[in-house]
Motif scaffolding. Structure first.
Motif, mmCIF file in Angstrom:
data_model
loop_
_atom_site.group_PDB
_atom_site.id
_atom_site.type_symbol
_atom_site.label_atom_id
_atom_site.label_comp_id
_atom_site.label_asym_id
_atom_site.label_seq_id
_atom_site.Cartn_x
_atom_site.Cartn_y
_atom_site.Cartn_z
ATOM 1 N N ARG A 617 66.646 107.644 19.962
ATOM 2 C CA ARG A 617 65.356 107.855 20.634
ATOM 3 C C ARG A 617 64.522 108.806 19.804
ATOM 4 N N HIS A 618 63.301 108.383 19.475
ATOM 5 C CA HIS A 618 62.341 109.239 18.757
ATOM 6 C C HIS A 618 62.930 109.807 17.474
ATOM 7 N N GLY A 619 63.688 108.963 16.757
ATOM 8 C CA GLY A 619 64.249 109.378 15.477
ATOM 9 C C GLY A 619 65.472 110.259 15.581
ATOM 10 N N MET A 620 66.038 110.422 16.787
ATOM 11 C CA MET A 620 67.214 111.261 16.987
ATOM 12 C C MET A 620 68.359 110.424 17.550
ATOM 13 N N ILE A 621 69.592 110.786 17.162
ATOM 14 C CA ILE A 621 70.783 110.151 17.711
ATOM 15 C C ILE A 621 71.250 110.995 18.892
ATOM 16 N N LEU A 622 71.248 110.407 20.090
ATOM 17 C CA LEU A 622 71.605 111.143 21.307
ATOM 18 C C LEU A 622 72.937 110.653 21.850
ATOM 19 N N PRO A 623 73.891 111.559 22.117
ATOM 20 C CA PRO A 623 75.134 111.154 22.771
ATOM 21 C C PRO A 623 74.851 110.709 24.208
ATOM 22 N N TYR A 642 70.852 96.283 31.402
ATOM 23 C CA TYR A 642 70.443 97.570 30.826
ATOM 24 C C TYR A 642 71.097 98.715 31.591
ATOM 25 N N GLU A 643 71.009 99.888 30.983
ATOM 26 C CA GLU A 643 71.488 101.118 31.612
ATOM 27 C C GLU A 643 70.276 102.008 31.884
ATOM 28 N N LEU A 644 70.207 102.585 33.085
ATOM 29 C CA LEU A 644 69.142 103.530 33.405
ATOM 30 C C LEU A 644 69.611 104.924 32.965
ATOM 31 N N MET A 645 68.836 105.575 32.099
ATOM 32 C CA MET A 645 69.236 106.866 31.546
ATOM 33 C C MET A 645 68.128 107.907 31.707
ATOM 34 N N VAL A 646 68.568 109.137 31.839
ATOM 35 C CA VAL A 646 67.669 110.291 31.845
ATOM 36 C C VAL A 646 68.010 111.133 30.621
ATOM 37 N N THR A 647 67.049 111.346 29.732
ATOM 38 C CA THR A 647 67.317 112.196 28.565
ATOM 39 C C THR A 647 66.995 113.645 28.938
ATOM 40 N N ARG A 653 70.712 121.029 22.400
ATOM 41 C CA ARG A 653 71.030 119.659 22.024
ATOM 42 C C ARG A 653 70.465 118.701 23.060
ATOM 43 N N GLN A 654 69.976 117.552 22.609
ATOM 44 C CA GLN A 654 69.484 116.521 23.518
ATOM 45 C C GLN A 654 70.566 115.469 23.725
#
Length: 708
Positions: A617-623, A642-647, A653-654
């Motif tokens: 997301r937005h150029g970042m790798i998020l666990p 799909y999976e519903l996610m909240v970042t 850390r994101q």
């Protein structure tokens, strides 16, 4: 604590201690400014006022040792005001030690402890302050003092009927005072020059000039009070005179309301009145022995009508309220927030079941009014808890000065944003981080003067302490123009401690984050203050516990910037939450940690060795974390594409959090939950929702993958 001679109202005592400590809070930074501008009389007067006030009022509460130390310090400051003593680094250091001890004595008094814990050290400090008055200024000042004294003696010797000569002599002395305002007279006789004073001041000197019995009669006491209240209009424009008069009015009111107009109040008022007479250029008032011709008539005082055209300015009254009372009241406001949510839920239920739209609309209108009023009440009571962040920031220049003095450095400090008001709880949270960051910036951020010159920099380093605010956050910034963080040395230190491998690739941000590991420091030698990194793990832990974030940026040869950001939340636990749904149960995440809500297709989820499931997301790798796994709930059947996610963000850390649904932003009141199981460390409390259900509050900092 010394035993007072009479019973003191505990509330009055607490108010005196709190006000005294508030006044002393800004004195440290004023001393630092005085070193840089030793001829600035305004700074000296700003320091003199709180010390003078504490000296004058401490005896009433039985604090004789506080009075003694304040008196000796006041004497030094008075010599600085009169320019009979020169400002020096040694003198400033002695006065700072005195102020530190006054703070400590008052803090002990607040806890009903002794004024002094080490009598020998206290006596040594008092003697050090007394002996500090050794450097006299030029002889000309002594000549001015002698000239004033001789003129005063001549005035006393004149016959009472020499009115014209007395008036002319008063006018001449007034001109001399204007020529050399730094020199003031010690007026030993209370009735000196009373004939040349305005009527209110002359009345006060007449009433208190001579000793009386146990107390002043009520009628005369009221006359003195009335005269004191007339004086503010006559000292307009003279800041120091206004401060002294405010002191007189405060002392008068405190004594009259509690013990009456006794001899101690007389001594306090007399001392301040003499000082007021010495510094205030009163208009010359001629005493007429016989009627003068109409054309020569000069009014001796303003007519009542004229005085009415210039009303005395008044300031809003203030009162001190226990913090516990405010928190209790705010807890009741929190109950209103919950009731408002219940009304909203009931409104939705009515709208679904009733066909009478008028009834629903009326209920909605009433509910909206209730919601607005409860929110206004909440904001109003929360504003009472707010204090200016300047009380915290003003400590920084003193810390920097002490470090620079010991290390032999030249450092200037600037403070910005002191006017910003924040909840009192944030002041306590920011205290330790500010102290650590400022000390490290001065001790290991700023180079020695010679080293700075070799690199083309000015000898004097510069540290900025800045407070900023947004609608939701308060930000504290410490910026220095030093050498910057030695990233290579920092990495080697971490390698030697086994925190990272020598062959492990690290980005610049990864290396900087090593500062927050316990024991990591880039200091080349041990000093009285911690090296850059020592104690920063404590700073990070405190900031994280408060729901905030800390970030660091640095550039070799140009300096570093430490930034702490905290939400404007308060300890009363009314917060903006982001409500999500997992397995038909509501959970709350802190709104300030949420970045976005997004639907991610299963094909866009990648498994990375050593890191597990991740998304980009937005150029970042998020666990990716699954809330069901974190809470020990059964896995969902894969029905959706799909999976519903909240970042969100935690511990700098994101990450992405998989949820079943999103309910949205809601103001909630945190409730303590008893009897939670040991496996529920990430659950920190509960919140009652409008439908009567309880939502569990999740601390995202404690989710398992983020602990690694």
């Amino acid at each position: 604590m010394s035993e007072p001679s009479l019973t003191i109202d505990p509330a009055l005592l607490t108010e005196f201690i709190d006000e005294s400590l508030d006044m002393l809070a800004s004195v440290d930074s004023l001393f630092v400014q005085l070193e840089q501008a030793p001829d600035n009389l305004d700074i000296i007067q700003a320091i003199f006022r709180p010390v003078h006030s504490i000296k004058g009022n401490s005896a009433f509460f039985g604090f004789t040792k506080v009075k003694t130390l304040a008196h000796e310090s006041e004497s030094l400051l008075d010599m600085l005001r009169k320019k009979t003593l020169a400002v020096s680094e040694t003198l400033i250091s002695v006065l700072l030690k005195s102020v530190d001890e006054l703070k400590a004595m008052l803090d002990r008094a607040r806890l009903s402890g002794p004024e002094v814990v080490d009598q020998a050290a206290y006596e040594a400090l008092v003697e050090e302050v007394r002996n500090a008055a050794t450097t006299k200024v030029v002889e000309a000042d002594d000549l001015w003092c002698d000239a004033f004294s001789r003129l005063e003696a001549l005035r006393k010797a004149l016959a009472p009927d020499a009115a014209q000569l007395i008036t002319e002599l008063d006018a001449a002395m007034m001109c001399l005072r204007k020529l050399h305002p730094g020199v003031q007279l010690e007026t030993g006789n209370a009735n000196i020059a009373a004939e040349g004073l305005p009527e209110p001041m002359a009345l006060i000197m007449k009433k208190i000039g001579e000793p009386f019995g146990d107390s002043l009669p009520v009628e005369e006491s009221e006359a003195v009070g009335a005269a004191l209240r007339q004086l503010p209009g006559l000292v307009a424009g003279n800041e120091l005179a206004q401060a002294i008069l405010a002191d007189m009015l405060d002392s008068y009111q405190v004594f009259v309301d509690s013990v009456g107009f006794d001899s101690l109040l007389r001594e306090l008022l007399l001392e301040k009145a003499r000082e007021l007479i010495a510094i205030q250029p009163w208009p010359v008032v001629k005493k007429e022995l016989e009627p003068a011709p109409a054309q020569a008539e000069e009014p001796s005082k303003p007519k009542p009508e004229a005085a009415a055209q210039h009303p005395v300015e008044t300031t809003a009254k203030t009162m001190r309220v226990s913090e516990a009372h405010i928190d209790k009241f705010l807890s009741f406001v929190g109950e209103l927030v919950v009731v408002g949510d219940m009304f909203s839920h009931l409104e939705r239920q009515l709208a679904n079941k009733l066909h009478d739209s008028y009834l629903v609309n009326d209920f909605r209108r009433i509910n909206e009014t209730f919601t607005v009023l409860s929110h206004d009440l909440q904001r109003s009571i929360m504003s009472i808890r707010k204090v200016a962040v300047g009380t915290l920031l003003s400590r920084a220049p003193r810390i920097i000065r002490d470090v620079a003095t010991v290390a032999g450095k030249e450092i200037a400090a600037t403070v910005e944003g002191g006017h910003i008001e924040v909840d009192k709880s944030l002041i306590d949270i920011l205290d330790a981080p500010l102290t650590h960051m400022v000390r490290n910036a001065a001790d290991h951020g700023i180079e020695m003067p010679e080293a700075r010159q070799q690199h083309g920099k000015p000898r004097e380093g510069h540290i900025q302490i800045i407070a900023e605010e947004s609608s939701t956050n308060i930000t504290l910034i410490v910026r220095d123009d030093g050498a910057g963080i030695n990233l290579e040395a920092l990495k080697k230190k971490a390698e030697s401690m086994g925190l990272v491998r020598a062959d492990q690739p690290l980005s610049e941000n990864d290396i900087v984050n090593l500062l927050f590991s316990s024991g990591v420091s880039t200091a080349q030698k041990v000093t009285d203050v911690s090296g850059r990194g020592v104690g920063m793990d404590v700073v990070m832990r405190m900031v994280d516990q408060a729901g905030g974030q800390i970030s660091v940026s640095t550039k070799a040869g140009e300096g570093s910037v430490f930034q702490v950001q905290l939400p404007k939340s308060v300890t009363t636990q009314i917060m903006d939450g982001f409500v999500v749904i997992v397995d038909n149960q509501c959970y709350v995440l802190a709104m300030n940690r949420i970045r976005e809500t997004v639907k991610i297709e299963h094909n866009d989820i990648t498994v990375i060795t050593g890191r597990g499931r991740c998304i980009q997301r937005h150029g970042m790798i998020l666990p990716v974390l699954d809330m069901r796994e974190e809470l020990g709930l059964p896995h969902r059947d894969m029905e959706s594409a799909y999976e519903l996610m909240v970042t969100a963000e935690a511990q700098r850390r994101q990450f992405a959090l998989v949820v079943d649904g999103v309910r949205g932003v809601q103001q909630i009141v945190v409730r303590t939950l008893e009897g939670m199981s040991s496996g529920a460390e990430s659950i920190t409390g509960g919140a009652l929702l409008g439908d009567g259900s309880v939502a569990l509050i999740i601390d995202v900092d404690k989710l398992s993958p983020l602990l690694a």
